[in-house]
Motif scaffolding. Structure first.
Motif, short mmCIF file in Angstrom:
data_model
loop_
_atom_site.label_atom_id
_atom_site.label_comp_id
_atom_site.label_asym_id
_atom_site.label_seq_id
_atom_site.Cartn_x
_atom_site.Cartn_y
_atom_site.Cartn_z
N TYR A 44 0.85 -1.19 0.00
CA TYR A 44 0.00 0.00 0.00
C TYR A 44 0.89 1.24 0.00
CZ TYR A 44 -3.37 -3.51 1.37
OH TYR A 44 -4.15 -4.64 1.39
N GLU A 45 0.54 2.21 -0.82
CA GLU A 45 1.33 3.44 -0.88
C GLU A 45 0.91 4.44 0.19
OE1 GLU A 45 1.45 5.14 -4.73
OE2 GLU A 45 2.20 3.32 -5.72
N GLY A 46 -0.35 4.36 0.64
CA GLY A 46 -0.84 5.28 1.65
C GLY A 46 -1.03 4.60 2.99
N MET B 234 -8.93 -3.64 8.32
CA MET B 234 -7.65 -3.57 7.61
C MET B 234 -6.94 -2.29 8.00
SD MET B 234 -6.79 -3.57 3.52
CE MET B 234 -7.17 -1.82 3.28
N GLU B 235 -5.72 -2.44 8.49
CA GLU B 235 -4.85 -1.30 8.76
C GLU B 235 -3.66 -1.40 7.82
OE1 GLU B 235 -4.01 -0.41 12.87
OE2 GLU B 235 -5.63 -1.75 13.51
N ALA B 236 -3.48 -0.38 7.00
CA ALA B 236 -2.46 -0.45 5.94
C ALA B 236 -1.57 0.77 5.97
CB ALA B 236 -3.13 -0.58 4.58
N SER B 237 -0.30 0.54 5.59
CA SER B 237 0.67 1.62 5.44
C SER B 237 1.76 1.11 4.52
CB SER B 237 1.26 2.03 6.79
OG SER B 237 2.19 1.04 7.23
N PRO B 238 2.66 1.98 4.06
CA PRO B 238 3.77 1.51 3.23
C PRO B 238 4.63 0.45 3.93
CG PRO B 238 3.53 3.87 3.02
CD PRO B 238 2.61 3.46 4.11
N ALA C 195 -7.72 5.48 -2.12
CA ALA C 195 -6.39 5.97 -1.76
C ALA C 195 -5.48 4.83 -1.33
CB ALA C 195 -6.50 7.01 -0.65
N LEU C 196 -6.05 3.79 -0.72
CA LEU C 196 -5.25 2.67 -0.25
C LEU C 196 -5.02 1.62 -1.34
CD1 LEU C 196 -6.77 2.05 3.29
CD2 LEU C 196 -4.54 3.05 2.76
N LEU C 197 -6.05 1.32 -2.11
CA LEU C 197 -6.02 0.12 -2.96
C LEU C 197 -5.61 0.38 -4.40
CD1 LEU C 197 -9.32 -1.51 -1.66
CD2 LEU C 197 -7.01 -2.33 -1.23
#
Length: 419
Positions: free
Chosen positions: A325-327, A348-352, A405-407
């Motif tokens: 994930y870029e964001g 879902m918690e996402a980050s680079p 923004a995430l996907l």
């Protein structure tokens, strides 16, 4: 008074049943009712009977289904194990009897038990597979280039970056191609692995009586340091006008390039061949660089644009945690799965730096079918667009924009191969 329909047995085939299964496959695809001895022998060399299903009405096979191991590249370059589905047919005399549903249920259950993260297929018809949880995750575009209109300098002798294009033989391709393709697929979301048999068939080392064979030309691009960065396979017809003017078409069978310089050099090579006035590109990514590489992009006309790789997620947690994930952000997804295989509510918690996906009782931000999640997973589709279509329910205002923004990815996913 009508007689009751007999029970139809759906099960894995035995090796002795391959000829009957092959006949049913050809019938379903309207190739004719007979399978040749050569075709039967070829299929017997690579199909796995335990993953090859048939529906049998008495002793006759009336529906076919096959799956095999595959690796699919997720966003970021990691691969996931996939259940690749192919050779799906139902004979016209046995439609509307839930045969496909029974075969699909058996196969997907086995795939989930094996630990496959997704199932994949390329759909001959659009409306069939959504009801089984598949969604179109990549698209493909074919262009036809009008070479005289493209505006390329006819005095151009070759690449201007210090690289070079060489014609090579099939034996060279079998040595150079696999490693080059591995470089591509490790960087290309939506790409799949190619087997040794794929290279044998496409280079003519393995010739099949039931598949017409024309030896292609093979062009290799080497960078200034000698590194192979691109490979194109193409065939040309022999068409001339009544005024003795060449009107030949070059048709691309495969073009693998791991750098923009390689793409540019190979397309310019194809457009520079004497007598070639038209180039058919084969199936490419919808955002391929090609049209804009030409001085006149309008010389490349879209011939076909259609859905390509369909994906069915079998393990939501592994699918979302494998990709990058870029964001940075958090989403609570209510995933609806009518087959009961992988539905539920997930945070879902996402980050680079990575992602985590865990079951939760928190209120959902988005509600969506597992098929819609598949269309979003590889980064091609927009949750905002799906919400506008009523295919994603936004439970919290702005959640669809957070999902995008995430996907979504800066370049579109692409699967170069048919299977």
């Amino acid at each position: 008074m009508t007689s009751a329909r007999p029970h139809i047995d759906v099960r894995p085939i035995s090796e002795d049943e391959i000829p009957d299964w092959a006949r049913a496959l050809n019938t379903g695809f309207l190739r004719g009712p007979r399978a040749t001895d050569a075709e039967i022998a070829d299929r017997g060399s690579y199909i796995v009977p335990s993953r090859t299903l048939g529906a049998f009405d008495a002793d006759r096979c009336v529906a076919t289904f096959r799956s095999f191991e595959q690796e699919l590249t997720a966003v970021g370059g990691a691969t996931v194990p996939a259940d690749a589905i192919s050779n799906v047919t139902v004979t016209a005399t046995h439609r509307r009897r839930s045969l496909l549903t029974r075969m699909m249920a058996q196969d997907l259950a086995a795939a989930k038990d094996r630990g496959d993260v997704v199932a994949t297929l390329i759909a001959a018809e659009y409306p069939i597979y959504g009801r089984y949880g598949f969604g179109p995750a990549t698209w493909a575009t074919e262009w036809t280039i009008d070479v005289p209109r493209a505006g390329l300098d006819p005095r151009r002798a070759g690449p201007e970056d210090g690289g070079r294009v060489d014609l090579v033989d099939s034996e060279d391709v079998r040595k150079l191609g696999p490693e080059l393709h591995e470089r591509l697929r490790r960087a290309q979301p939506g790409a799949i692995d190619r087997s040794e048999r794929w290279w044998q068939v496409t280079t003519g080392a393995l010739r099949l009586d039931h598949r017409p064979w024309t030896e292609p030309f093979h062009a290799v691009y080497r960078a200034a340091d000698g590194t192979v960065e691109g490979l194109a396979a193409y065939v040309c017809d022999d068409t001339w006008s009544d005024a003795k003017q060449p009107l030949c078409t070059a048709t691309v069978k495969d073009l693998v390039a791991v750098t923009p310089a390689a793409e540019r050099a190979l397309w310019f090579h194809l457009c520079s061949a004497d007598w070639v006035v038209r180039v058919k590109t084969g199936w490419r990514a919808p955002d391929d660089l090609l049209p804009l590489l030409l001085p006149d992009p309008r010389a490349a006309t879209i011939t076909t644009q259609a859905d390509w790789l369909w994906v069915r997620i079998l393990d939501v947690v592994r699918a979302l945690e494998t990709r990058t994930y870029e964001g940075t952000g958090t989403l609570v997804l209510e995933v609806v799965d009518r087959a009961g295989m992988t539905g539920g509510r997930w945070r879902m918690e996402a980050s680079p730096a990575g992602a985590s996906c865990t079951p939760t009782t928190e209120s959902a931000d988005l509600t969506l079918d597992v098929a819609e999640l598949a269309t979003l997973w590889l980064g091609d589709e927009s949750a905002v667009r799906l919400a506008a279509l009523g295919r994603v329910q936004e439970e919290r205002a702005g959640a669809a924009r957070v999902a995008d923004a995430l996907l979504r990815t800066s370049r579109r996913p692409w699967c170069p191969d048919m299977f």
